[in-house]
Scaffold this motif. Structure first.
Motif, PDB file in Angstrom:
ATOM      1  N   THR A 175       0.776  -1.304  -0.094  1.00 44.48           N
ATOM      2  CA  THR A 175      -0.023   0.040  -0.030  1.00 44.48           C
ATOM      3  C   THR A 175       0.959   1.051   0.257  1.00 44.48           C
TER       4      THR A 175
ATOM      5  N   ARG B 183      -2.335  -1.744  -3.628  1.00 45.70           N
ATOM      6  CA  ARG B 183      -3.671  -1.371  -3.330  1.00 45.70           C
ATOM      7  C   ARG B 183      -3.761   0.108  -2.744  1.00 45.70           C
ATOM      8  N   ARG B 184      -4.869   0.726  -3.157  1.00 44.10           N
ATOM      9  CA  ARG B 184      -4.831   2.325  -3.023  1.00 44.10           C
ATOM     10  C   ARG B 184      -6.419   2.670  -3.133  1.00 44.10           C
TER      11      ARG B 184
ATOM     12  N   GLY C  24      -9.402   1.659  -2.184  1.00 42.86           N
ATOM     13  CA  GLY C  24     -10.204   0.585  -2.503  1.00 42.86           C
ATOM     14  C   GLY C  24      -9.841  -0.063  -3.860  1.00 42.86           C
ATOM     15  N   THR C  25      -9.005   0.083  -4.451  1.00 44.22           N
ATOM     16  CA  THR C  25      -8.611  -0.592  -5.829  1.00 44.22           C
ATOM     17  C   THR C  25      -7.271  -1.254  -5.595  1.00 44.22           C
ATOM     18  N   ALA C  26      -6.927  -2.095  -6.585  1.00 45.24           N
ATOM     19  CA  ALA C  26      -5.924  -2.805  -6.495  1.00 45.24           C
ATOM     20  C   ALA C  26      -5.246  -2.831  -8.115  1.00 45.24           C
ATOM     21  N   SER C  27      -3.862  -2.676  -8.209  1.00 49.78           N
ATOM     22  CA  SER C  27      -3.530  -2.540  -9.488  1.00 49.78           C
ATOM     23  C   SER C  27      -1.985  -3.549  -9.476  1.00 49.78           C
TER      24      SER C  27
ATOM     25  N   ASP D 288       1.559   0.383 -14.636  1.00 45.69           N
ATOM     26  CA  ASP D 288       0.524  -0.345 -14.525  1.00 45.69           C
ATOM     27  C   ASP D 288       0.241  -1.517 -15.520  1.00 45.69           C
TER      28      ASP D 288
ATOM     29  N   TRP E  38     -10.141  -8.894 -10.509  1.00 45.40           N
ATOM     30  CA  TRP E  38     -10.258  -7.901  -9.246  1.00 45.40           C
ATOM     31  C   TRP E  38      -9.116  -6.697  -9.566  1.00 45.40           C
ATOM     32  N   LEU E  39      -8.266  -6.837 -10.455  1.00 41.72           N
ATOM     33  CA  LEU E  39      -7.167  -5.871 -10.502  1.00 41.72           C
ATOM     34  C   LEU E  39      -7.830  -4.796 -11.788  1.00 41.72           C
ATOM     35  N   THR E  40      -7.352  -3.473 -11.432  1.00 37.28           N
ATOM     36  CA  THR E  40      -7.634  -2.471 -12.537  1.00 37.28           C
ATOM     37  C   THR E  40      -6.550  -2.184 -13.418  1.00 37.28           C
TER      38      THR E  40
END
Length: 482
Positions: A269, A294-295, A297-300, A316, A327-329
């Motif tokens: 984080t 993770r930041r 509320g999202t995960a990259s 990214d 589940w990843l952006t």
């Protein structure tokens, strides 16, 4: 019996000549038995034989699709049906043209059907150019040089054109001398043109001496890890970090100026990211490490480039594995460091367009953290090799559950290592990066294939109409023998 034998033989050849660990020579042979048998049976029989043969050839991939990638059954069925359509269409169209004595048309245009199928899949399905016969030849450098001209599509074309030509030659041995007597000569001419053209291009490509840049010493290290990263502030994550630190420092001490770690090694984080940076950052080398960031509320899925000057550059991942990484952006920006080091992550290299963009922006080296799934380690590392040849790039790729590889712009494997505790240190003969025809022109070959196929089908239709009209005329003259 002949059809049964041809079906089993082609199926077994496809089984051995495709999939996760293909034998390159078998890919060329697989279509030949089916094509030879197809001209002796009805179209429906030929189609059924091809369907069965292709299903046999896909047996080695079903477990990978369903178990490893965990693809839904309808998706797997769609992939198999696509292959069935391409294989069946290829055999039936080749059969129709060869029976009409249109040997040249069969050899030069029928492979376009398969090329268009692969290209459509790369554009319409969420896996890029993952599904291509061309990767079966990744370790055959003279063949894979063709990708610098045509992309993978030209290799796929060749993998179908050569078997059709050989089938035409072999089939002519069993025909009566008065039947299509020009076919063997035409088939041989086409075969020689294909082989000499490919050989000439490959010879020129492999003999080029581009202007060398400063040699590039790179280190890669991969320790066993889970698929989605260990939190760096928890005991298991901290332990993994303490094992990586001396390995990275050791590679730098031995001369590495770039060190690449795998994808998703740690989960961090904004508050724990400094722990990772402080532990791995070097003053004499650039370190690239994959992480889940993770930041808000999202995960990259990111690649952190720790530069020697103390700065950090973040890339990214742009293309996620469907289902496993939903589940990843995803990101949407390319990253080039120091003007020539492009950064990508694992599946990004399944997309030729992304790598072409990097080359157009001046990248000459790709730094690629990756993961893989053990069984696909060879295939995915060779897909990265092909992307390098397509665009004239050095590719440095570290996969935690696959292979550590460094390949040069000509497709030579400069260094390779595997295992749960793998390490690699090599000095690559880096170049200033020569562009390729493909990197400048893109996917022109599928467009040419479409034109060839349309012209061939139009010509076949016109020939059929003309023949039909002639036949009706003869029937109106009862006194004349056929």
């Amino acid at each position: 019996m002949m059809t049964i034998v041809a079906t089993l033989l082609s199926g077994l050849l496809w089984l051995g000549g495709s999939g996760l660990h293909p034998v390159a020579a078998l890919t060329w042979l697989a279509p030949i038995p089916l094509i030879l048998a197809s001209v002796r049976v009805r179209p429906r029989t030929a189609l059924c034989a091809t369907v069965l043969a292709w299903l046999i050839g896909q047996l080695g991939l079903l477990g990978y699709y369903l178990g490893t990638l965990r693809l839904p059954v309808p998706v797997v069925a769609g992939v198999v049906l696509l292959g069935l359509g391409m294989a069946g269409g290829t055999v039936l169209l080749a059969r129709a043209l060869l029976l009409r004595g249109r040997t040249v048309t069969a050899i030069l245009t029928v492979p376009s059907l398969w090329v268009l199928g692969e290209y459509a899949a790369s554009r319409l399905l969420p896996n890029g150019a993952w599904w291509s016969l061309a990767y079966t030849q990744a370790d055959v450098r003279p063949i894979i040089q063709l990708t610098a001209l045509t992309g993978v599509w030209g290799v796929t074309y060749l993998l179908l054109a050569v078997p059709i030509a050989l089938a035409a030659l072999l089939g002519s041995l069993h025909r009566r001398p008065t039947t299509h007597r020009e076919s063997p000569r035409r088939a041989l001419t086409c075969l020689l043109v294909l082989l000499l053209g490919t050989g000439g291009w490959s010879g020129w490509s492999l003999s080029r001496n581009p202007d060398p840049a400063e040699p590039l010493t790179v280190g890669l290290v991969a320790l066993r890890q889970p698929e989605d990263g260990l939190p760096i502030d928890e005991p298991l994550g901290h332990d993994l970090l303490t094992r990586y630190v001396p390995r990275v420092a050791g590679l730098v001490a031995r001369g590495a100026r770039i060190v690449v770690l795998p994808e998703k090694v740690f989960a961090v984080t904004d508050s724990t990211l400094p722990l990772l940076v402080d532990a791995l950052q070097q003053t004499e080398a650039r370190v690239v490490v994959g992480a889940v960031l993770r930041r808000a509320g999202t995960a990259s899925n990111v690649a952190l480039v720790l530069n020697p000057d103390g700065t950090t550059t973040t890339y990214d991942k742009q293309h996620m594995v469907p289902g496993l990484e939903d589940w990843l952006t995803p990101g949407d920006e390319d990253v080039i460091v120091d003007g020539r080091f492009g950064v990508a992550i694992c599946k990004d290299l399944d997309y030729p367009g992304l790598v072409r963009r990097y080359r157009a922006q001046g990248a000459t080296v790709l730094l690629v953290p990756a993961l893989d799934f053990t069984s696909d380690g060879w295939l995915h590392s060779r897909m990265a090799l092909v992307r390098g040849v397509e665009n004239g790039l050095t590719v440095v790729r570290a996969a935690a559950l696959g292979r550590l590889t460094v390949t040069d712009p000509g497709g030579e494997m400069v260094g390779e290592a595997t295992g749960d505790d793998a390490e690699l240190l090599v000095t690559a003969t880096a170049t200033t990066g020569w562009g390729t025809v493909y990197s400048r022109t893109g996917d022109w070959f599928p467009l040419m294939s479409l034109v060839l196929l349309v012209v061939a089908l139009a010509g076949a239709r016109r020939w059929s109409v003309t023949s039909g009209s002639s036949g009706r005329t003869r029937r109106l003259r009862p006194g004349v023998r056929a």
